[in-house]
Structures are given as C-alpha cells and as structure tokens.
Design a protein around this motif. Structure first.
Motif, PDB file in Angstrom:
ATOM      1  N   GLY A   1     -27.643  37.711  20.076  1.00 55.78           N
ATOM      2  CA  GLY A   1     -27.737  37.187  18.720  1.00 55.78           C
ATOM      3  C   GLY A   1     -26.925  35.926  18.472  1.00 55.78           C
ATOM      4  O   GLY A   1     -26.952  35.381  17.372  1.00 55.78           O
ATOM      5  N   THR A   2     -26.207  35.449  19.475  1.00 56.09           N
ATOM      6  CA  THR A   2     -25.401  34.241  19.325  1.00 56.09           C
ATOM      7  C   THR A   2     -26.290  33.001  19.266  1.00 56.09           C
ATOM      8  O   THR A   2     -27.080  32.766  20.178  1.00 56.09           O
TER       9      THR A   2
ATOM     10  N   GLY B   1     -29.262  28.883  38.214  1.00 54.94           N
ATOM     11  CA  GLY B   1     -29.332  30.339  38.269  1.00 54.94           C
ATOM     12  C   GLY B   1     -28.839  30.962  36.994  1.00 54.94           C
ATOM     13  O   GLY B   1     -28.571  30.300  36.007  1.00 54.94           O
ATOM     14  N   ASP B   2     -28.710  32.268  37.006  1.00 52.99           N
ATOM     15  CA  ASP B   2     -28.271  32.985  35.819  1.00 52.99           C
ATOM     16  C   ASP B   2     -26.770  33.226  35.835  1.00 52.99           C
ATOM     17  O   ASP B   2     -26.280  34.192  35.279  1.00 52.99           O
ATOM     18  N   GLY B   3     -26.010  32.360  36.467  1.00 50.13           N
ATOM     19  CA  GLY B   3     -24.576  32.528  36.574  1.00 50.13           C
ATOM     20  C   GLY B   3     -23.868  32.568  35.240  1.00 50.13           C
ATOM     21  O   GLY B   3     -22.757  33.070  35.137  1.00 50.13           O
ATOM     22  N   ALA B   4     -24.481  32.064  34.185  1.00 49.41           N
ATOM     23  CA  ALA B   4     -23.849  32.051  32.872  1.00 49.41           C
ATOM     24  C   ALA B   4     -23.923  33.401  32.185  1.00 49.41           C
ATOM     25  O   ALA B   4     -23.232  33.636  31.218  1.00 49.41           O
ATOM     26  N   GLU B   5     -24.731  34.318  32.695  1.00 50.80           N
ATOM     27  CA  GLU B   5     -24.923  35.579  31.992  1.00 50.80           C
ATOM     28  C   GLU B   5     -23.645  36.392  31.903  1.00 50.80           C
ATOM     29  O   GLU B   5     -23.434  37.106  30.945  1.00 50.80           O
ATOM     30  N   ALA B   6     -22.774  36.282  32.902  1.00 50.39           N
ATOM     31  CA  ALA B   6     -21.548  37.056  32.858  1.00 50.39           C
ATOM     32  C   ALA B   6     -20.699  36.701  31.657  1.00 50.39           C
ATOM     33  O   ALA B   6     -19.996  37.548  31.116  1.00 50.39           O
ATOM     34  N   GLY B   7     -20.757  35.446  31.200  1.00 51.32           N
ATOM     35  CA  GLY B   7     -19.964  35.022  30.061  1.00 51.32           C
ATOM     36  C   GLY B   7     -20.757  34.892  28.789  1.00 51.32           C
ATOM     37  O   GLY B   7     -20.330  34.235  27.859  1.00 51.32           O
ATOM     38  N   ALA B   8     -21.901  35.520  28.724  1.00 53.31           N
ATOM     39  CA  ALA B   8     -22.777  35.331  27.563  1.00 53.31           C
ATOM     40  C   ALA B   8     -22.135  35.804  26.269  1.00 53.31           C
ATOM     41  O   ALA B   8     -22.404  35.268  25.208  1.00 53.31           O
ATOM     42  N   GLU B   9     -21.264  36.794  26.340  1.00 52.68           N
ATOM     43  CA  GLU B   9     -20.666  37.310  25.113  1.00 52.68           C
ATOM     44  C   GLU B   9     -19.877  36.245  24.388  1.00 52.68           C
ATOM     45  O   GLU B   9     -19.881  36.169  23.173  1.00 52.68           O
ATOM     46  N   GLY B  10     -19.218  35.355  25.133  1.00 50.89           N
ATOM     47  CA  GLY B  10     -18.447  34.288  24.507  1.00 50.89           C
ATOM     48  C   GLY B  10     -19.174  32.964  24.524  1.00 50.89           C
ATOM     49  O   GLY B  10     -18.568  31.911  24.568  1.00 50.89           O
ATOM     50  N   ALA B  11     -20.490  33.002  24.499  1.00 57.65           N
ATOM     51  CA  ALA B  11     -21.287  31.792  24.686  1.00 57.65           C
ATOM     52  C   ALA B  11     -21.091  30.754  23.593  1.00 57.65           C
ATOM     53  O   ALA B  11     -21.355  29.592  23.809  1.00 57.65           O
ATOM     54  N   GLY B  12     -20.635  31.148  22.424  1.00 58.38           N
ATOM     55  CA  GLY B  12     -20.456  30.188  21.356  1.00 58.38           C
ATOM     56  C   GLY B  12     -19.180  29.378  21.485  1.00 58.38           C
ATOM     57  O   GLY B  12     -18.801  28.661  20.582  1.00 58.38           O
ATOM     58  N   ASP B  13     -18.507  29.470  22.601  1.00 56.57           N
ATOM     59  CA  ASP B  13     -17.194  28.852  22.773  1.00 56.57           C
ATOM     60  C   ASP B  13     -17.247  27.470  23.405  1.00 56.57           C
ATOM     61  O   ASP B  13     -16.368  27.095  24.151  1.00 56.57           O
TER      62      ASP B  13
END
Length: 81
Positions: A22-23, A57-69
C-alpha cells in the motif's frame, strides 16, 4: 519488483504506483520513458526498478516495507507473465 499503477499524468508522463503493502511511490518522466511505455492506466500491474538495482531483479523486495524512505524509481514497465 511489482506494483500497481495508481496515478498517471499524460502531460508530464509522471505519476505514482502503489507497492503491494500500500506504500505509494512517485515516478518521473525519465522512469516512464525508460520503460518504453506510451500510456499507463490506473490499476495496471507494472514492474519497477529502483536506482542502484543490479540486473533489474527483485532485490528491492527485501526492503519493500521501508520503500517510502527515498528510493527512486528509474524504470516502470508493464508486468508480463
């Protein structure tokens, strides 16, 4: 990483996407142009890449929770199966 198109302004070729948590994240005309798209409709599933992502790749998925940073979208294209 996958997301859903949320807004798109045809005049500026910019808009925003919603990550699966939802971010909301904005993208600019450069990211839109990099994906080779001509049009984007809210609700479409898209694939996005962030600055510094190697190989797209999807390497960003691990940090998706803080994606708005402060992560910056550098490519947006339609998600294909």
């Amino acid at each position: 990483m996958q997301a859903t198109a949320y807004t798109y302004d045809d005049a500026t070729r910019s808009g925003s996407v919603l990550l699966d948590d939802g971010t909301p994240l904005p993208f600019d005309a450069a990211a839109f142009d990099a994906g080779g798209l001509r049009l984007l409709r809210p609700g479409q599933r898209v694939r996005i890449e962030f600055a510094g992502e190697a190989g797209g790749g999807d390497g960003a998925e691990a940090g998706a929770e803080g994606a708005g940073d402060g992560r910056r979208i550098v490519l947006i294209t339609l998600q294909t199966l």
